[in-house]
Design a protein around this motif. Structure first.
Motif, PDB file in Angstrom:
ATOM      1  N   ILE A 196      53.328 -84.708 -39.953  1.00  0.00           N
ATOM      2  CA  ILE A 196      52.380 -85.656 -39.374  1.00  0.00           C
ATOM      3  C   ILE A 196      53.023 -87.038 -39.183  1.00  0.00           C
ATOM      4  N   PRO A 197      53.747 -87.603 -40.178  1.00  0.00           N
ATOM      5  CA  PRO A 197      54.437 -88.884 -39.928  1.00  0.00           C
ATOM      6  C   PRO A 197      55.459 -88.781 -38.795  1.00  0.00           C
ATOM      7  N   VAL A 198      56.152 -87.644 -38.717  1.00  0.00           N
ATOM      8  CA  VAL A 198      57.114 -87.466 -37.620  1.00  0.00           C
ATOM      9  C   VAL A 198      56.393 -87.470 -36.273  1.00  0.00           C
ATOM     10  N   ALA A 199      55.257 -86.803 -36.214  1.00  0.00           N
ATOM     11  CA  ALA A 199      54.485 -86.779 -34.967  1.00  0.00           C
ATOM     12  C   ALA A 199      54.007 -88.171 -34.589  1.00  0.00           C
ATOM     13  N   GLU A 200      53.612 -88.973 -35.584  1.00  0.00           N
ATOM     14  CA  GLU A 200      53.155 -90.329 -35.296  1.00  0.00           C
ATOM     15  C   GLU A 200      54.306 -91.213 -34.831  1.00  0.00           C
ATOM     16  N   GLU A 201      55.478 -91.059 -35.429  1.00  0.00           N
ATOM     17  CA  GLU A 201      56.630 -91.870 -35.028  1.00  0.00           C
ATOM     18  C   GLU A 201      57.083 -91.541 -33.608  1.00  0.00           C
ATOM     19  N   SER A 202      57.066 -90.283 -33.245  1.00  0.00           N
ATOM     20  CA  SER A 202      57.620 -89.843 -31.963  1.00  0.00           C
ATOM     21  C   SER A 202      56.603 -89.861 -30.833  1.00  0.00           C
ATOM     22  N   GLY A 203      55.347 -90.169 -31.119  1.00  0.00           N
ATOM     23  CA  GLY A 203      54.329 -90.165 -30.083  1.00  0.00           C
ATOM     24  C   GLY A 203      53.724 -88.802 -29.824  1.00  0.00           C
TER      25      GLY A 203
END
Length: 672
Positions: free
Chosen positions: A480-487
């Protein structure tokens, strides 16, 4: 464009030229005509030598021939080169006049001597006249009326004379003469057209030749002018080249600098580092090369103060780095509030040096709005003896700095391999997550949110699970944090909304599905449309959808968040705050947000001692007083269930109630 009309002057010049050309053609044939006329007249004299009256006719014919010869001499010597318009016309009239006079004498001969001639002599006369008439077709072709009149003078009298004898043979000859007259008249017309066409073609050819000559002269003039201008241009270009060479060196210097701070830009910084780098395989005899990457923490806050303030901050940072490091260091601004520093030094305590830089930049900076105090993030990386990759060195310093940015804290971080592992792991997750959006690797499970009172609709919270073929089961805490960082969180959240609403359509009527929404979905401006599309796609009623938001929304654009949430609530969608009490919550925020439900985090019921019970009761009382329905997460024991039900909590969620289950099992669980 329409062709230009000729002026009266050009028309007059064309007529004069045409007349001159006609006269030239006529007089060019006159010597042959005179020789033929003399020969024909002489032959008749010999044939009719016994007739004395014929000599008078012959003398008159020779006088006219001499006159025509005189006109030829006058034309060649005087009129052919004359520019006077009247001379050409006069020459043509004179030629036609003598020609018709000659034709009249031939007619006189026919009429005078036809009656005294026998049959064979009449045939000779007819043959001579026909020959002379045929020869006149080309001579008088340019004057058709004169040509026809000349033919008529020679042929018509003979036709009449032969027709009036009454003899059958003469009548046949008269008929042949009539046919000859008509044929020669037609030939005269065709000859006139051909001659006129030839004259036109000759004139066009002469015009083209004249035009070509004129263009040649113009080209020669242009060539001379061009050579003169070219010489001037060459001299000017030599001066400009010398000037541009001086400018080029200055522009090259300017292109390598950041326009605001005067420091090197990123490309010039990397280029200069490569130039100074030791050849591969050379022992590190120089001092070690170290890269520092610095960035102002939360610079966007200072940018809100205005352009002039942000520029003053960046210029002050650049000047401090320049003053502190001196000329032995390469300093660059990479863009925004990010700077890079490269230097060689025997100093081994690089964290301390980074701390010194940070302290230097934390000192007060005077701006138009008053003194400001900044904090910076400093990433450090150093060349080692095994690896000489310059790009890798810059990457490592950036990774070290980026780790501080993720924590949103200032400080100094020296690169180590563990950081690289984390960064590469996140990159791997990002690529795999992007691919999984197009496959069936993502699944939804649902955990019940059980009401404490009967008659209240049950709820099922949609939870995302990811089972990647190579990575295995990946925890939401990682991806989830990766998804938020990458858009990727926006398309991911859109997919979750659609699938959760679709699954809820198979549940008993009234069961609500609860879907977590990231703050980035709200700030992107697409959440309202995404929710409407999901409801339309699934057919789910808006009252059966609940949107959960985390407390992180309180740290963002609160006005925009409230606007979006109010629009959702106006459609009948319930709104809940997840993990309440662990982040930015405050009574002021709760008063502003248009929410219906508060979900108290599991950390408040883990250890229910006397103090924890008092805090939990206070939170429940406060939420109840503000009109919110209350959900408590993390319920794992019957004691917790009984205590929370006694406090007046509306809903309970946790492993004690039920663990997350597959979408296909929800309907059966609800039925039990």
């Amino acid at each position: 464009m329409a062709p230009h009309s000729l002026s009266p002057v050009s028309d007059l010049q064309g007529e004069v030229q045409l007349a001159r050309e006609k006269a030239q053609v006529m007089y060019r044939q006159l010597p042959n005509v005179l020789i033929f006329t003399f020969a024909a007249a002489a032959a008749l004299i010999l044939y009719y030598r016994e007739v004395q009256q014929l000599w008078v006719w012959w003398v008159v014919m020779q006088v006219i021939t001499l006159a025509r010869l005189a006109s030829l001499i006058v034309w060649r010597r005087y009129w052919s080169t004359s520019t006077a318009p009247a001379h050409a016309e006069q020459a043509i009239r004179l030629f036609i006049g003598f020609s018709l006079l000659t034709g009249a004498l031939w007619a006189v001969f026919s009429i005078t001597f036809f009656g005294i001639s026998n049959g064979s002599q009449r045939l000779v006369i007819a043959m001579v006249m026909a020959t002379v008439a045929a020869g006149s077709v080309n001579v008088l072709a340019l004057v058709p009326w004169a040509s026809r009149l000349f033919i008529a003078l020679l042929i018509v009298p003979l036709i009449v004379l032969f027709a009036t004898t009454g003899d059958m043979d003469d009548l046949v000859i008269a008929g042949l003469g009539l046919v000859l007259f008509m044929g020669l008249s037609g030939f005269a017309r065709v000859a006139n057209e051909s001659a006129a066409q030839l004259l036109v073609m000759a004139r066009q050819r002469e015009q083209r030749l004249a035009k070509a000559a004129s263009e040649c002269d113009a080209l020669m003039r242009d060539k001379t002018s061009l050579e003169s201008r070219l010489a001037e241009k060459i001299e000017t270009l030599e001066f400009e080249i010398a000037l541009r060479e001086r400018y080029a060196s200055e522009l090259s210097r300017i292109a390598a600098l950041d326009s605001m701070t005067g420091l090197l830009n990123r490309s010039a910084f990397e280029r200069e580092l490569r130039r100074q780098q030791l050849p591969v395989g050379t022992a590190l005899q120089q001092a070690p090369l170290v890269i520092f990457v610095l960035e102002v923490l939360r610079f966007d806050v200072w940018e809100l103060q205005g352009v002039s303030v942000s520029e003053q901050i960046l210029v002050a940072i650049a000047q401090r780095l320049r003053d502190h490091c001196g000329e032995q260091a390469l300093i660059a601004r990479w863009g925004g509030a990010e700077f890079a520093l490269a230097l060689r030094s025997d100093t081994r305590d690089w964290p301390q040096y980074g701390a010194t830089l940070r302290a230097l930049l934390q000192e007060s900076i005077e701006t138009d709005t008053g003194p400001l105090h900044l904090d910076v993030m400093v990433g450090v990386a150093q060349f080692n003896a095994e690896e000489r990759d310059l790009e890798a060195l810059i990457y490592r310093a950036s990774v070290a700095k980026h780790s501080l940015r993720q924590q949103e804290v200032g400080g100094v971080k020296v690169f180590d391999d563990a950081l690289d592992v984390v960064i590469r792991q996140r990159q791997t997750l990002r690529r795999a997550l992007h691919a999984s959006l197009e496959t069936d690797d993502l699944k939804l499970v649902f955990q019940p949110i059980e009401p404490c009172e009967a008659g209240v609709p049950r709820k099922m919270e949609a939870l995302l699970r990811w089972n990647e073929p190579e990575l295995g089961a990946v925890s939401p805490a990682l991806f989830i944090p990766v998804a938020e960082e990458s858009g990727l969180i926006v398309p991911l959240g859109r997919w979750v909304l659609r699938e959760a609403c679709r699954a809820a359509m198979s549940w008993p009527h009234g069961t609500v599905v609860s879907v977590n929404v990231s703050v980035q979905q709200i700030l992107s401006g697409d959440l309202l449309q995404d929710v409407q599309d999901a409801l339309a796609y699934s057919g789910l009623a808006a009252q059966r959808l609940e949107i959960e938001i985390t407390e992180s929304v309180f740290s963002r654009d609160l006005d925009l968040v409230c606007q979006v949430l109010a629009a959702l609530r106006a459609q009948g969608i319930s709104l809940a705050i997840d993990d309440f009490g662990t982040g930015y919550s405050s009574l002021a925020y709760l008063r502003q947000l248009p929410v219906d439900v508060i979900k108290i985090d599991r950390c408040f019921i883990t250890d229910l001692d006397h103090g924890a019970r008092k805090l939990l009761l206070a939170m429940v009382s406060m939420a109840r007083g503000l009109g919110f329905r209350i959900v408590v997460e993390g319920v794992e024991t019957a004691e917790q269930q009984n205590l929370l039900a006694a406090m007046g909590v509306d809903y309970l969620q946790g492993y004690f109630i039920a663990r997350p289950m597959a979408a296909s099992d929800v309907a059966a669980w609800l039925a039990r």
